[in-house]
Scaffold this motif. Sequence first.
Motif, PDB file in Angstrom:
ATOM      1  N   LEU A   1       1.419  15.614   2.544  1.00 59.10           N
ATOM      2  CA  LEU A   1       0.612  16.505   3.382  1.00 59.10           C
ATOM      3  C   LEU A   1       1.315  17.720   3.345  1.00 59.10           C
ATOM      4  O   LEU A   1       0.473  19.047   3.468  1.00 59.10           O
ATOM      5  N   GLU A   2       2.538  17.963   3.518  1.00 64.01           N
ATOM      6  CA  GLU A   2       3.058  19.423   3.017  1.00 64.01           C
ATOM      7  C   GLU A   2       2.686  20.079   1.939  1.00 64.01           C
ATOM      8  O   GLU A   2       2.179  21.162   1.734  1.00 64.01           O
ATOM      9  N   ASP A   3       2.620  19.432   0.823  1.00 65.42           N
ATOM     10  CA  ASP A   3       2.227  19.763  -0.683  1.00 65.42           C
ATOM     11  C   ASP A   3       0.886  20.344  -0.674  1.00 65.42           C
ATOM     12  O   ASP A   3       0.482  21.590  -0.777  1.00 65.42           O
ATOM     13  N   LEU A   4      -0.213  19.698   0.261  1.00 62.69           N
ATOM     14  CA  LEU A   4      -1.437  20.135   0.299  1.00 62.69           C
ATOM     15  C   LEU A   4      -1.701  21.357   1.358  1.00 62.69           C
ATOM     16  O   LEU A   4      -2.394  22.090   0.990  1.00 62.69           O
ATOM     17  N   ASN A   5      -0.798  21.185   2.528  1.00 58.11           N
ATOM     18  CA  ASN A   5      -1.059  22.220   3.651  1.00 58.11           C
ATOM     19  C   ASN A   5      -0.754  23.570   2.996  1.00 58.11           C
ATOM     20  O   ASN A   5      -1.192  24.667   3.892  1.00 58.11           O
ATOM     21  N   SER A   6       0.349  23.379   2.092  1.00 58.65           N
ATOM     22  CA  SER A   6       0.835  24.789   1.718  1.00 58.65           C
ATOM     23  C   SER A   6      -0.055  25.659   1.072  1.00 58.65           C
ATOM     24  O   SER A   6       0.070  26.716   1.002  1.00 58.65           O
ATOM     25  N   LYS A   7      -1.342  25.305   0.610  1.00 58.47           N
ATOM     26  CA  LYS A   7      -2.293  25.886  -0.124  1.00 58.47           C
ATOM     27  C   LYS A   7      -3.031  26.499   0.857  1.00 58.47           C
ATOM     28  O   LYS A   7      -3.929  27.417   0.279  1.00 58.47           O
ATOM     29  N   LEU A   8      -3.184  26.155   2.039  1.00 64.24           N
ATOM     30  CA  LEU A   8      -3.846  26.910   3.135  1.00 64.24           C
ATOM     31  C   LEU A   8      -5.590  26.925   2.921  1.00 64.24           C
ATOM     32  O   LEU A   8      -6.290  27.667   2.997  1.00 64.24           O
ATOM     33  N   TYR A   9      -5.790  25.655   2.346  1.00 67.43           N
ATOM     34  CA  TYR A   9      -7.305  25.203   1.940  1.00 67.43           C
ATOM     35  C   TYR A   9      -7.970  24.698   3.259  1.00 67.43           C
ATOM     36  O   TYR A   9      -7.423  24.449   4.281  1.00 67.43           O
ATOM     37  N   HIS A  10      -9.202  25.000   3.374  1.00 72.58           N
ATOM     38  CA  HIS A  10     -10.037  24.394   4.331  1.00 72.58           C
ATOM     39  C   HIS A  10     -10.555  22.858   4.420  1.00 72.58           C
ATOM     40  O   HIS A  10     -10.591  22.341   5.348  1.00 72.58           O
ATOM     41  N   TYR A  11     -10.461  22.531   3.079  1.00 70.79           N
ATOM     42  CA  TYR A  11     -10.938  21.072   2.991  1.00 70.79           C
ATOM     43  C   TYR A  11     -10.182  20.702   1.402  1.00 70.79           C
ATOM     44  O   TYR A  11      -9.990  21.183   0.449  1.00 70.79           O
ATOM     45  N   TRP A  12      -9.571  19.313   1.552  1.00 64.29           N
ATOM     46  CA  TRP A  12      -9.221  18.620   0.389  1.00 64.29           C
ATOM     47  C   TRP A  12     -10.069  17.391   0.066  1.00 64.29           C
ATOM     48  O   TRP A  12     -10.102  16.537   0.871  1.00 64.29           O
ATOM     49  N   ALA A  13     -10.640  17.347  -0.927  1.00 63.21           N
ATOM     50  CA  ALA A  13     -11.646  16.157  -1.428  1.00 63.21           C
ATOM     51  C   ALA A  13     -10.940  15.285  -2.364  1.00 63.21           C
ATOM     52  O   ALA A  13     -10.547  15.778  -3.718  1.00 63.21           O
ATOM     53  N   LEU A  14     -10.503  14.316  -1.623  1.00 64.91           N
ATOM     54  CA  LEU A  14      -9.456  13.427  -2.574  1.00 64.91           C
ATOM     55  C   LEU A  14     -10.256  12.202  -3.183  1.00 64.91           C
ATOM     56  O   LEU A  14     -11.239  11.590  -2.585  1.00 64.91           O
ATOM     57  N   GLY A  15      -9.779  11.613  -4.355  1.00 61.92           N
ATOM     58  CA  GLY A  15     -10.317  10.421  -4.909  1.00 61.92           C
ATOM     59  C   GLY A  15      -9.125   9.715  -5.437  1.00 61.92           C
ATOM     60  O   GLY A  15      -8.091   9.981  -5.231  1.00 61.92           O
TER      61      GLY A  15
ATOM     62  N   ILE B   1      -8.215   6.335  -3.981  1.00 63.46           N
ATOM     63  CA  ILE B   1      -8.077   5.273  -3.178  1.00 63.46           C
ATOM     64  C   ILE B   1      -9.468   4.878  -2.836  1.00 63.46           C
ATOM     65  O   ILE B   1     -10.403   5.718  -2.319  1.00 63.46           O
ATOM     66  N   HIS B   2      -9.678   3.414  -2.978  1.00 65.63           N
ATOM     67  CA  HIS B   2     -11.129   2.735  -2.568  1.00 65.63           C
ATOM     68  C   HIS B   2     -11.368   2.542  -1.254  1.00 65.63           C
ATOM     69  O   HIS B   2     -12.125   1.483  -0.783  1.00 65.63           O
ATOM     70  N   MET B   3     -10.761   3.323  -0.546  1.00 66.74           N
ATOM     71  CA  MET B   3     -10.848   3.130   1.033  1.00 66.74           C
ATOM     72  C   MET B   3     -11.119   4.420   1.710  1.00 66.74           C
ATOM     73  O   MET B   3     -10.313   5.312   1.662  1.00 66.74           O
ATOM     74  N   ARG B   4     -12.241   4.810   2.688  1.00 67.33           N
ATOM     75  CA  ARG B   4     -12.505   5.994   3.167  1.00 67.33           C
ATOM     76  C   ARG B   4     -11.299   6.281   4.236  1.00 67.33           C
ATOM     77  O   ARG B   4     -10.803   5.206   5.191  1.00 67.33           O
ATOM     78  N   GLN B   5     -10.672   7.392   4.306  1.00 69.80           N
ATOM     79  CA  GLN B   5      -9.575   7.669   5.031  1.00 69.80           C
ATOM     80  C   GLN B   5      -9.413   9.269   5.380  1.00 69.80           C
ATOM     81  O   GLN B   5      -9.636  10.007   4.359  1.00 69.80           O
ATOM     82  N   THR B   6      -9.082   9.660   6.765  1.00 69.78           N
ATOM     83  CA  THR B   6      -8.868  10.875   6.963  1.00 69.78           C
ATOM     84  C   THR B   6      -7.191  11.158   7.112  1.00 69.78           C
ATOM     85  O   THR B   6      -6.673  10.521   8.073  1.00 69.78           O
ATOM     86  N   LEU B   7      -6.700  11.978   6.306  1.00 69.50           N
ATOM     87  CA  LEU B   7      -5.180  12.008   6.551  1.00 69.50           C
ATOM     88  C   LEU B   7      -4.902  13.098   7.576  1.00 69.50           C
ATOM     89  O   LEU B   7      -3.969  13.016   8.385  1.00 69.50           O
ATOM     90  N   THR B   8      -5.648  14.042   7.670  1.00 72.43           N
ATOM     91  CA  THR B   8      -5.522  14.961   8.818  1.00 72.43           C
ATOM     92  C   THR B   8      -6.779  15.965   8.925  1.00 72.43           C
ATOM     93  O   THR B   8      -7.995  15.910   8.278  1.00 72.43           O
ATOM     94  N   GLU B   9      -6.832  16.210  10.367  1.00 75.62           N
ATOM     95  CA  GLU B   9      -8.157  17.019  10.805  1.00 75.62           C
ATOM     96  C   GLU B   9      -8.025  18.462  10.538  1.00 75.62           C
ATOM     97  O   GLU B   9      -9.278  19.161  10.487  1.00 75.62           O
ATOM     98  N   MET B  10      -6.976  19.042  10.689  1.00 71.08           N
ATOM     99  CA  MET B  10      -6.937  20.522  10.507  1.00 71.08           C
ATOM    100  C   MET B  10      -5.640  20.869   9.372  1.00 71.08           C
ATOM    101  O   MET B  10      -4.478  20.597  10.001  1.00 71.08           O
ATOM    102  N   PRO B  11      -5.881  20.988   8.179  1.00 68.18           N
ATOM    103  CA  PRO B  11      -7.074  21.237   7.751  1.00 68.18           C
ATOM    104  C   PRO B  11      -7.651  19.612   7.288  1.00 68.18           C
ATOM    105  O   PRO B  11      -6.950  18.710   7.515  1.00 68.18           O
ATOM    106  N   LEU B  12      -8.960  19.724   7.000  1.00 69.73           N
ATOM    107  CA  LEU B  12      -9.476  18.361   6.987  1.00 69.73           C
ATOM    108  C   LEU B  12      -9.184  17.838   5.435  1.00 69.73           C
ATOM    109  O   LEU B  12      -9.659  18.515   4.548  1.00 69.73           O
ATOM    110  N   ILE B  13      -8.511  16.618   5.569  1.00 65.46           N
ATOM    111  CA  ILE B  13      -8.325  16.183   4.272  1.00 65.46           C
ATOM    112  C   ILE B  13      -8.601  14.616   4.108  1.00 65.46           C
ATOM    113  O   ILE B  13      -8.403  13.679   4.889  1.00 65.46           O
ATOM    114  N   ASN B  14      -9.617  14.304   3.191  1.00 64.58           N
ATOM    115  CA  ASN B  14     -10.304  13.207   3.188  1.00 64.58           C
ATOM    116  C   ASN B  14     -10.189  12.395   1.981  1.00 64.58           C
ATOM    117  O   ASN B  14     -10.349  13.164   0.858  1.00 64.58           O
ATOM    118  N   TYR B  15     -10.055  11.085   1.978  1.00 63.42           N
ATOM    119  CA  TYR B  15     -10.484  10.210   0.886  1.00 63.42           C
ATOM    120  C   TYR B  15     -11.960   9.653   1.109  1.00 63.42           C
ATOM    121  O   TYR B  15     -12.267   9.290   2.420  1.00 63.42           O
TER     122      TYR B  15
END
Length: 394
Positions: free
Chosen positions: A182-196, A198-212
């Motif tokens: 999560l530190e890798d992704l948060n360091s980019k200061l993006y508003h949303y990460w669209a992940l693929g 994993i075949h299971m719906r999952q929210t890793l964080t809400e702020m910023p919103l990081i979703n499978y």
Amino acid sequence: MVKFIHAADLHLDSPFKSRSKMPSNIVNKLMNSTFVAAKRMFDYAIDHKIDFMILSGDVFDADNRSLKSEIFLKEQFERLENHGIFTYMIHGNHDPVVDGIKTSWPSTVKVFGENVETYQAMTSRGENVFIHGFSYYQDESYESKLDQYPTNTRNDGIHIGLLHGTYSKSVRDIGRYTEFTLEDLNSKLYHYWALGHIHMRQTLTEMPLINYSGNIQGRHVNESGEKGFLLVEGDSIKLSSTFIPVQDILFETYEIDVTSVDRMDLYQEVTKFKNKLRVDGRQIVQLIAYYDGDEDIRSTDLFEVINLLQEDEADIDDFIWIDEMKLEYKDAERNALINDIKASFGRNDSIYKESLNTLYMDPKVNRYLPDIEHIDREVLFELGEEKLKLLMRK
């Protein structure tokens, strides 16, 4: 404001698993289910006038993608193009960009290359959107390219990262491609990460919103439950996501209680349960039936019940296919003990005669007993078994 669809792992033309026992109508619907689910997603995109669509890898099931899947996807992209909807797509470990694949997509489809790229889009309401990502190339990639993603250092719009990879803290038994924290992704200061991946719906964080987003159609029992995509809406202050189910066939595991293991009773009880499920559409089911009783069913009779339950679905459109059915005894330990006692002592003549003599030698009991020569051995055993069961329940 921005409104877009985040989907991943479409696996068009997936070969699926364990379909040798299924009748042809179910096999055909299963093989077509990924296309039906994808069509529902594209219909939704057009009906709800989204700004753009994001596909985060494994759109195809293999690098030797079928002609059917390419033609289907091109037709859907053309439908989006006719409504002014752009698509941003990366390739994952199942559909890497390989030499020799020269698919021609509409100009509104932007496919990311093997190095991190950025596309700029503008919504119908004038919002700037920057979309960053890369595709796997040639072979399955274990290397991380997160250092190549640009950092958002200016307040100039909404930034979205596309990534097909594995969260470092995931415990799922999967290939760990492009592992990230999560530190890798948060360091980019993006508003949303669209992940693929994993075949299971999952929210890793809400702020910023990081979703499978998960996949859009389950393919076996380990991909159970509703499947679909995420509708993402909001602005640079806050984005929110809503799950939209589109699966054509549901894989699910159920547990039921049955009152009898007589093969006719068992068949009728499970049939009644199947008909309740049918209102929710096609399903492939793993069923566990619990029985709180002492009677047993022969394995051949149970097999016959399962086989008939499957045959009943051969010509039904909204089928409930019992792929596997297990019968579990709620008090298996008690029943096993009784069966062991019966097997060990039930036919032992010396123990029987000794027990009978002891019974008849008791003056408080023998006056209530019939003549010893009129004793029915089987009836006596049944009475003794019922008494034993009663004592074991206390």
